[in-house]
Design an enzyme around this catalytic site. Structure first.
Site, PDB file in Angstrom:
ATOM      1  CG  ASP A  22     -18.431  -2.608 -22.074  1.00  0.00           C
ATOM      2  OD1 ASP A  22     -17.401  -3.301 -22.184  1.00  0.00           O
ATOM      3  OD2 ASP A  22     -18.408  -1.379 -21.922  1.00  0.00           O
ATOM      4  CB  SER A  36     -19.790  -2.709 -18.042  1.00  0.00           C
ATOM      5  OG  SER A  36     -18.936  -2.569 -19.093  1.00  0.00           O
TER       6      SER A  36
HETATM    7  C1  GLA Z   1     -15.523   0.815 -22.837  1.00  0.00           C
HETATM    8  C2  GLA Z   1     -16.402   0.529 -24.035  1.00  0.00           C
HETATM    9  C3  GLA Z   1     -16.073  -0.817 -24.664  1.00  0.00           C
HETATM   10  C4  GLA Z   1     -14.565  -0.946 -24.918  1.00  0.00           C
HETATM   11  C5  GLA Z   1     -13.753  -0.532 -23.691  1.00  0.00           C
HETATM   12  C6  GLA Z   1     -12.277  -0.481 -23.976  1.00  0.00           C
HETATM   13  O1  GLA Z   1     -15.803  -0.103 -21.817  1.00  0.00           O
HETATM   14  O2  GLA Z   1     -17.765   0.545 -23.667  1.00  0.00           O
HETATM   15  O3  GLA Z   1     -16.814  -0.983 -25.839  1.00  0.00           O
HETATM   16  O4  GLA Z   1     -14.189  -0.235 -26.045  1.00  0.00           O
HETATM   17  O5  GLA Z   1     -14.153   0.723 -23.197  1.00  0.00           O
HETATM   18  O6  GLA Z   1     -11.797  -1.737 -24.282  1.00  0.00           O
END
Ligand code: GLA
Length: 378
Positions: free
Chosen positions: A170, A124
């Site tokens: 995230d 993230s």
């Molecule tokens: C990414 C997305 C999240 C989530 C994950 C999978 O990180 O940004 O919102 O969906 O994938 O769990």
């Protein structure tokens, strides 16, 4: 030199003065609950000790001007004139755009940005970039910091500015996390409960593989989940138990059945993992992590050879309670729960084993649960 010292030093070099503020937003690792957030389901992430920092001072015109240490380049835009382009600045521009759409009156700033969250690794870095920018605007403008609201506006950057149909996990954990705790989030109500992570190490294992086209595959999964919910006659895949689902599978194609089964079973695993965490029952927690990985591999089909090998390497260590891929998938990181006193041995063994099988050097990060977005100097 710490990262904070690094942005401070660079700020002085570029602007010839001390910054007025340093703000910081962390990356995150998801312990369990993958691809459930955009189905209104449950997730259990925690913020990590890797972050993005901005050292800044206000400007009294309309220009936001930033030097990126990672990219070694300047970027700038005018608050009154934000247009879509491409590159790292888009996250900051998008954020300023949607803050203004939500009627926040913004002042401009200039500063230096630096981050140590690996990009494209499923940790993230993009949510951190959005939230650290929100915090920068908060410091120079006149508004109250509502962490949930900031997370929702940051999600708009992903959904509407960048075209990724991602959920709220995230941004919400990056905005609200508390040091020492994992967050269990109900992605429908946005209710968050914090659970202490005691006497256990969270080890993040980067396969150092990155997949292109992740966004289009992500949006495809999003669409498949929506379609499955529609055929099942429910609002989202959150609205059915695994037991009820098993009686209705004839309504779905084999592919949609697999996609839905992952999401529905994953929600139940998060609930079970929360109970296990309450009792410090890491053995059960670890088994649920492995079940989550298998479901992501076989039903949701977002794992990869490198991720599967990494999880196997981790599980071969007796100090490991469980492991799974983490984040959107298709490459990036896996996460393991490991007995604290063995983390060094664990990390070395996993790196060696993974190298033998993939001929790629893995990077291992050991991280406590960190605080969410905040101002670290003012
Ligand atoms: C990414 C997305 C999240 C989530 C994950 C999978 O990180 O940004 O919102 O969906 O994938 O769990």
């Amino acid at each position: 030199m710490t990262n904070e010292e690094k942005v401070l030093k660079t700020f002085k070099e570029k602007f010839g003065q001390e910054p007025k503020y340093i703000v910081r937003a962390p990356g995150r690792v998801n312990l369990i609950g993958e691809h459930t957030d955009y189905n209104d389901g449950f997730v259990m992430p925690m913020a990590i000790e890797r972050s993005i920092w901005i050292a800044l001072r206000p400007r009294f015109d309309n220009l936001v001007k930033i030097y990126s240490v990672n990219n070694q380049e300047w970027g700038e835009f005018e608050l009154a004139n934000i247009e879509k382009e491409s590159g790292w600045l888009e996250y900051i521009k998008g954020l300023a755009f949607y803050l203004q759409v939500a009627a926040y009156s913004l002042n401009a700033w200039e500063g230096v940005i630096y981050g140590d969250i690996p990009r494209g690794a499923g940790l993230s870095s993009s949510a951190a970039l959005e939230l650290v920018s929100a915090r920068a605007f908060f410091e120079v403008s006149n508004f109250t910091w509502d962490a949930k609201e900031m997370a929702l506006i940051s999600q708009k950057v992903e959904n509407d500015w960048l075209g990724l149909n991602s959920g709220i996990m995230d941004q919400l954990v990056v905005a609200t996390a508390k040091k020492g705790f994992a967050s269990v989030i109900d992605c429908r109500s946005l209710e968050t409960k914090n659970y202490p992570i005691h006497n256990i190490a969270v080890v993040i294992m980067d396969t150092n593989t990155r997949r292109g086209l992740v966004d289009s595959k992500y949006n495809e999964r999003f669409a498949q989940c929506q379609e499955a919910a529609k055929l099942l006659g429910i609002k989202t895949l959150r609205d059915i138990s695994l037991k009820e689902f098993e009686e209705k599978t004839s309504l779905l194609s084999t592919l949609l059945e697999k996609r839905a089964r992952h999401v529905i079973s994953e929600n139940e695993r998060v609930i079970a993992a929360t109970k296990a965490l309450e009792k410090s029952d890491y053995k059960t927690f670890g088994q649920l992590m492995l079940a989550s990985h298998k479901s992501l591999e076989n039903d949701f089909e977002v794992s990869s050879k490198a991720l599967n090998i990494m999880v196997d390497c981790a599980l071969k260590q007796i100090s490991c309670y469980g492991a799974r891929m983490t984040g959107a998938g298709f490459g990036g990181c896996a996460v393991a729960l490991v007995e604290t006193k063995y983390i060094q041995d664990f990390s070395n063994a996993v790196r060696n084993l993974y190298y033998k099988q993939m001929n790629i050097h893995a990077t291992v990060y050991i991280s406590g649960a960190a605080d969410g977005t905040k101002t670290v100097l003012f």
